[in-house]
Design an enzyme around this catalytic site. Sequence first.
Site, PDB file in Angstrom:
ATOM      1  N   ASP A  29      16.214 -12.736 -38.878  1.00  0.00           N
ATOM      2  CA  ASP A  29      15.142 -14.030 -38.569  1.00  0.00           C
ATOM      3  C   ASP A  29      14.189 -14.392 -39.575  1.00  0.00           C
ATOM      4  O   ASP A  29      13.450 -13.326 -40.214  1.00  0.00           O
ATOM      5  CB  ASP A  29      14.646 -13.790 -37.146  1.00  0.00           C
ATOM      6  N   ILE A  30      14.036 -15.490 -40.005  1.00  0.00           N
ATOM      7  CA  ILE A  30      13.067 -15.915 -41.010  1.00  0.00           C
ATOM      8  C   ILE A  30      11.530 -15.611 -40.574  1.00  0.00           C
ATOM      9  O   ILE A  30      10.781 -15.532 -41.482  1.00  0.00           O
ATOM     10  CB  ILE A  30      13.180 -17.409 -41.360  1.00  0.00           C
ATOM     11  N   ASN A  86      17.740 -17.689 -25.739  1.00  0.00           N
ATOM     12  CA  ASN A  86      16.822 -18.563 -25.223  1.00  0.00           C
ATOM     13  C   ASN A  86      17.450 -19.955 -24.910  1.00  0.00           C
ATOM     14  O   ASN A  86      18.201 -20.544 -25.878  1.00  0.00           O
ATOM     15  CB  ASN A  86      15.826 -19.055 -26.182  1.00  0.00           C
ATOM     16  N   GLY A  92      12.350 -21.675 -24.689  1.00  0.00           N
ATOM     17  CA  GLY A  92      12.044 -21.425 -25.926  1.00  0.00           C
ATOM     18  C   GLY A  92      13.031 -21.813 -27.155  1.00  0.00           C
ATOM     19  O   GLY A  92      12.823 -21.467 -28.114  1.00  0.00           O
ATOM     20  N   HIS A  99      22.523 -18.731 -30.029  1.00  0.00           N
ATOM     21  CA  HIS A  99      22.307 -17.640 -30.898  1.00  0.00           C
ATOM     22  C   HIS A  99      21.657 -16.571 -30.095  1.00  0.00           C
ATOM     23  O   HIS A  99      21.143 -16.847 -29.152  1.00  0.00           O
ATOM     24  CB  HIS A  99      21.385 -17.863 -32.222  1.00  0.00           C
ATOM     25  N   HIS A 101      19.141 -13.297 -30.223  1.00  0.00           N
ATOM     26  CA  HIS A 101      18.228 -12.588 -31.071  1.00  0.00           C
ATOM     27  C   HIS A 101      18.454 -11.073 -30.519  1.00  0.00           C
ATOM     28  O   HIS A 101      18.927 -10.545 -29.534  1.00  0.00           O
ATOM     29  CB  HIS A 101      16.867 -12.968 -30.437  1.00  0.00           C
TER      30      HIS A 101
HETATM   31  P1  AMP Z   1      15.161 -20.014 -30.818  1.00  0.00           P
HETATM   32  O1  AMP Z   1      13.784 -20.223 -30.629  1.00  0.00           O
HETATM   33  O2  AMP Z   1      15.661 -19.098 -29.559  1.00  0.00           O
HETATM   34  O3  AMP Z   1      16.195 -21.210 -30.834  1.00  0.00           O
HETATM   35  O4  AMP Z   1      15.405 -19.238 -31.949  1.00  0.00           O
HETATM   36  C1  AMP Z   1      15.496 -19.819 -33.347  1.00  0.00           C
HETATM   37  C2  AMP Z   1      15.176 -18.689 -34.222  1.00  0.00           C
HETATM   38  O5  AMP Z   1      15.558 -19.142 -35.611  1.00  0.00           O
HETATM   39  C3  AMP Z   1      13.701 -18.472 -34.620  1.00  0.00           C
HETATM   40  O6  AMP Z   1      13.471 -17.083 -34.153  1.00  0.00           O
HETATM   41  C4  AMP Z   1      13.553 -18.858 -35.951  1.00  0.00           C
HETATM   42  O7  AMP Z   1      12.364 -17.908 -36.584  1.00  0.00           O
HETATM   43  C5  AMP Z   1      14.689 -18.804 -36.515  1.00  0.00           C
HETATM   44  N1  AMP Z   1      15.006 -19.491 -37.722  1.00  0.00           N
HETATM   45  C6  AMP Z   1      14.666 -20.607 -37.972  1.00  0.00           C
HETATM   46  N2  AMP Z   1      15.205 -21.013 -39.187  1.00  0.00           N
HETATM   47  C7  AMP Z   1      15.520 -20.215 -39.857  1.00  0.00           C
HETATM   48  C8  AMP Z   1      16.395 -19.749 -41.136  1.00  0.00           C
HETATM   49  N3  AMP Z   1      16.452 -20.785 -42.052  1.00  0.00           N
HETATM   50  N4  AMP Z   1      16.803 -18.584 -41.409  1.00  0.00           N
HETATM   51  C9  AMP Z   1      16.697 -17.646 -40.262  1.00  0.00           C
HETATM   52  N5  AMP Z   1      16.149 -17.745 -39.011  1.00  0.00           N
HETATM   53  C10 AMP Z   1      15.578 -19.044 -38.800  1.00  0.00           C
END
Ligand code: AMP
Length: 113
Positions: A29-30, A86, A92, A99, A101
């Site tokens: 995760d970024i 989520n 959230g 996806h 986490h």
């Molecule tokens: P959600 O809020 O459950 O939809 O999770 C989306 C996740 O994607 C968040 O934890 C972000 O930090 C992560 N995210 C967004 N853009 C990127 C990216 N380019 N590379 C890796 N993780 C990302």
Amino acid sequence: MKTLFEKIVAREIPAAIVYEDDLVLAIRDINPQAPTHLLIFPKKPVARIAEAAATDEPLLGHLLLKAAEVADKLGLKKNGYRLVINNGADGGETVPHLHCHILGGRHLGWPPG
Ligand code: AMP
């Protein structure tokens, strides 16, 4: 239009890839919320778990089994970890591509905020 995660699958956007097979991709995760914070998602763009179809059952089983395998590979099995999906605004969700986490490396509080 491709989702963010489809672009990562296509290598149009860079990501730290931890695991890949024909069906799923796991990346870091970024914006990590724990010492280890990964995302594992199907390459097929299912929008969210609420939109998954009965025919996605093998894919969803594969996703969860691979989440556990990746967590083990990264050393999280002994102390434990959390898998989170989520779904929708109140859940959230910010990326409309299903996806899971994988969070670990510290004790995680409960209930979540
Ligand atoms: P959600 O809020 O459950 O939809 O999770 C989306 C996740 O994607 C968040 O934890 C972000 O930090 C992560 N995210 C967004 N853009 C990127 C990216 N380019 N590379 C890796 N993780 C990302």
